[in-house]
Design an enzyme around this catalytic site. Structure first.
Site: not given
Length: 269
Positions: A121-123
């Site tokens: 989700f952070e990438g």
């Protein structure tokens, strides 16, 4: 409200440790650290009262001591020399915690499933760049503290290896605050703990500490129910519902509800 009695300090030859102490102040009973509390508060929390070590308070206020954890003593957080404390084990207000010796219990690292969720989700961002709400970040969600993320001890552009090392370092703050704010009577497995650390990493320790989610866990409600009902509420950034946050909360709930035989909270000693 607690009643605080202010009195002029007078030297009492038979009581060399404290000349005066208000309710909630530190005390010491024959060398054992404690806190001045009402007798009823102390005994209801399984503490031991000692007469004469809080001399300027009412008669029912005594120095309360209690052993806790592994080699710990209940005392004011501000007077714990190791800074290593556990909540939920001591009588009195939240400012009184189990003070452990240096090198005692520490918050464990999150498991691989948690790391995978956070990275998803952070990438990965190799060089500092604004996130969806305009905050400068780098690596896997590291929020820059200085211009150009000068505090990061790795050169840019980051590799996935250095970004992973940075994430591991960053997560210590959020592991510690989840372990600190959830009472040690609450047992969480590695996936439940990891899901909450992911949430804290995303929304910040100040928000998690004051949350209804933490309060409900500390009140003894069923963890899976609490997480399922409370985590999805944290779906906004800048006042707007973001699809990415909706999806992240759903993934955290799924991780939280995934069975694990590994206990991560209370922290192992």
């Amino acid at each position: 409200m607690r009643s605080f009695i202010l009195a002029a300090a007078t030297a009492i030859s038979t009581l060399p440790l404290l000349a005066s102490a208000a309710v909630g102040d530190a005390c010491s009973a024959n060398g054992t650290p404690g806190v001045c509390l009402s007798t009823s508060t102390c005994t209801s929390g399984s503490g031991t009262t000692h007469t004469g070590f809080c001399p300027n308070d009412p008669a029912d206020v005594k120095c309360c001591t209690k052993s806790c954890g592994t080699g710990g003593q209940c005392r004011l957080v501000s007077s714990c020399p190791s800074g290593n404390t556990l909540s939920g084990l001591c009588p009195g207000p939240s400012t009184i915690r189990c003070c452990l010796p240096a090198g005692g219990c520490t918050a464990p690292n999150v498991n691989a499933a948690t790391i995978s969720l956070i990275k998803q989700f952070e990438g990965f961002v190799a060089s500092p760049a604004p996130d969806p709400i305009g905050l400068p970040t780098v690596g896997y969600g590291h929020l820059c503290q200085t211009t150009g993320c000068a505090e990061v001890p790795y050169s840019f552009p980051l590799t996935t290896t250095t970004a992973s090392a940075l994430l591991t370092s960053d997560l210590r703050t959020y592991q510690n605050c989840i372990a600190r704010d959830i009472r040690d009577t609450v047992v969480l497995n590695a996936n439940q703990y990891g899901a909450l650390v992911s949430w804290a990493f995303n929304v910040g320790c100040g928000n998690t500490a004051s949350s209804t989610l933490i309060s409900r866990l500390n009140n003894g409600e069923a963890p899976n129910t609490v997480a399922s009902e409370e985590l999805p509420k944290w779906n906004k950034a800048g006042g707007q519902v973001l699809p990415g946050l909706v999806n992240r909360r759903a993934a955290e709930v799924t991780l939280f509800r995934t069975a694990s035989s590994v206990t991560a909270h209370p922290p192992p000693c």
